[in-house]
Design an enzyme around this catalytic site. Structure first.
Site, PDB file in Angstrom:
ATOM      1  N   HIS A   1      -1.866   3.022  -5.985  1.00  0.00           N
ATOM      2  CA  HIS A   1      -2.486   1.511  -5.585  1.00  0.00           C
ATOM      3  C   HIS A   1      -2.655   0.708  -6.883  1.00  0.00           C
ATOM      4  CE1 HIS A   1      -4.050   0.358  -2.253  1.00  0.00           C
ATOM      5  NE2 HIS A   1      -5.376  -0.594  -2.278  1.00  0.00           N
TER       6      HIS A   1
ATOM      7  N   LYS B   1      -2.163  -2.749   7.675  1.00  0.00           N
ATOM      8  CA  LYS B   1      -3.194  -2.129   8.746  1.00  0.00           C
ATOM      9  C   LYS B   1      -3.366  -3.150   9.681  1.00  0.00           C
ATOM     10  CE  LYS B   1      -6.170  -0.350   5.074  1.00  0.00           C
ATOM     11  NZ  LYS B   1      -7.655  -1.295   4.045  1.00  0.00           N
TER      12      LYS B   1
ATOM     13  N   HIS C   1      -3.806  -8.689   3.111  1.00  0.00           N
ATOM     14  CA  HIS C   1      -5.594  -8.755   3.180  1.00  0.00           C
ATOM     15  C   HIS C   1      -6.034  -9.690   4.674  1.00  0.00           C
ATOM     16  CE1 HIS C   1      -6.465  -8.044  -0.579  1.00  0.00           C
ATOM     17  NE2 HIS C   1      -6.186  -6.917  -0.603  1.00  0.00           N
TER      18      HIS C   1
ATOM     19  N   ARG D   1      -0.331  -2.514  -6.695  1.00  0.00           N
ATOM     20  CA  ARG D   1      -0.573  -2.757  -5.673  1.00  0.00           C
ATOM     21  C   ARG D   1      -2.074  -3.971  -6.565  1.00  0.00           C
ATOM     22  NH1 ARG D   1      -1.091  -4.179   0.157  1.00  0.00           N
ATOM     23  NH2 ARG D   1      -3.470  -4.760   0.220  1.00  0.00           N
TER      24      ARG D   1
ATOM     25  N   TYR E   1      -9.716 -10.372  -7.153  1.00  0.00           N
ATOM     26  CA  TYR E   1      -8.368 -11.195  -8.195  1.00  0.00           C
ATOM     27  C   TYR E   1      -8.412 -11.875  -9.288  1.00  0.00           C
ATOM     28  CZ  TYR E   1      -6.078  -6.941  -6.012  1.00  0.00           C
ATOM     29  OH  TYR E   1      -6.116  -5.497  -5.401  1.00  0.00           O
TER      30      TYR E   1
ATOM     31  N   ARG F   1       0.771  -1.623   0.193  1.00  0.00           N
ATOM     32  CA  ARG F   1      -0.048  -0.059   0.317  1.00  0.00           C
ATOM     33  C   ARG F   1       0.801   1.408   0.386  1.00  0.00           C
ATOM     34  NH1 ARG F   1      -2.132  -3.174   4.126  1.00  0.00           N
ATOM     35  NH2 ARG F   1      -4.533  -4.046   3.568  1.00  0.00           N
TER      36      ARG F   1
END
Length: 313
Positions: A247, A176, A273, A250, A282, A152
């Protein structure tokens, strides 16, 4: 009985302090809550008593947002903010009942993440050498690192020299929720990174206290906004003329990995994730690519087949 009467404004301010100080939510999340709840102030009035607010009031305002063509994501974010506020007020007995508890979110269209093809990635990564708009070695290393690691933009901005492995083939990043994971740099990213760091050291020998890997022209840490600006310059009319965001690197990383046979759970780990369903987006891109190729190549190919296949995926 409620403990005491609260107005919409005082309850909101207390709620935000709680989210930031007790739950330790990020600044961006707090700003999002504040902006959404301020809209409710403007609609109902900041001095409106909490007990006077009904679910019909909330539903009416959500209907107004929809009528004004607000994006589904914006409406849902507002609903989440309102739910959070009234759940907090009910928990601490500022109200007898929660008018937001039955609010349902609206359906959002499933949009495929935007990504670059292999040719577009190559073109983008070569732009700093072709058109040195800013700082050639840094920008080359930045693009290669973004694509090679799948990080990110905030993770790249906060990446520190001490996070890099001794051979520059990997790095430890904090994603995150403060979760750490190891990301990897391919040969092109590694070579570009070494070249840039050598040049950075020569250019700013006095800036030894700056720990971040990527710095601006003054030797200070490059911000996420600065990274976005760099990407915009090279993907704009001065560069590829195919605007993308940080992004997009990514998304391109994930698409390339899955498209070339990587296990979706491994890609999930590499991207950081928390849910595999996020990574599985994806696989839809891969399906869309296959169907597009079929439609272009097969005599009976059509856009109708594409829409049906992707929808049912």
């Amino acid at each position: 009985m409620p403990k005491k009467e609260h107005t919409l404004k005082t309850a909101t301010e207390e709620f935000l302090v709680y989210q930031e100080g007790v739950r330790n939510l990020s600044l961006n999340t707090i700003i999002g809550y504040r902006n959404d709840l301020k809209k409710l102030w403007e609609f109902l009035g900041p001095e409106t008593s909490l007990s006077a607010i009904s679910k019909d009031d909330l539903r009416f305002y959500i209907g107004e947002l929809s009528k004004n063509k607000a994006a589904a994501s914006s409406i849902n974010r507002f609903i989440v903010s309102v739910r959070g506020l009234f759940a907090y007020c009910r928990r601490f007995e500022y109200i007898n009942s929660d008018p937001a508890v039955e609010l349902g979110t609206v359906k959002q269209p499933k949009l495929l993440p935007r990504f670059m093809t292999g040719t577009e990635i190559d073109s983008m990564c070569s732009q700093p050498e072709k058109k040195p708009l800013l700082w050639e070695s840094r920008d080359k290393a930045l693009f290669e690192t973004l694509y090679s690691s799948g990080c990110r933009v905030a993770e790249i901005a906060s990446l520190k020299l001490e996070d890099l492995s001794s051979n520059y083939k990997s790095a430890l990043v904090t994603g995150k929720g403060g979760k750490e994971r190891r990301v990897f740099f391919g040969n092109e990213a590694r070579v570009s990174l070494i070249e840039y760091l050598k040049e950075r050291k020569a250019k700013f020998p006095q800036k030894t206290g700056v720990k971040e890997v990527f710095v601006n022209q003054k030797g200070l840490p490059l911000t996420t906004r600065g990274i976005r600006y760099i990407v915009e310059r090279y993907s704009g009319i001065e560069g590829t003329n195919k605007p993308v965001s940080p992004h997009s690197f990514r998304h391109s990383f994930a698409t390339a990995m899955i498209g070339n046979g990587a296990d979706v759970r491994i890609v999930q780990e590499m991207l950081g994730h928390s849910s595999i369903s996020t990574t599985q987006r994806y696989t839809h891109i891969t399906t869309a690519q296959l169907v597009e190729t079929y439609n272009k190549s097969h005599p009976h190919g059509s856009s109708e087949i594409e829409s049906k296949e992707v929808k049912n995926e």
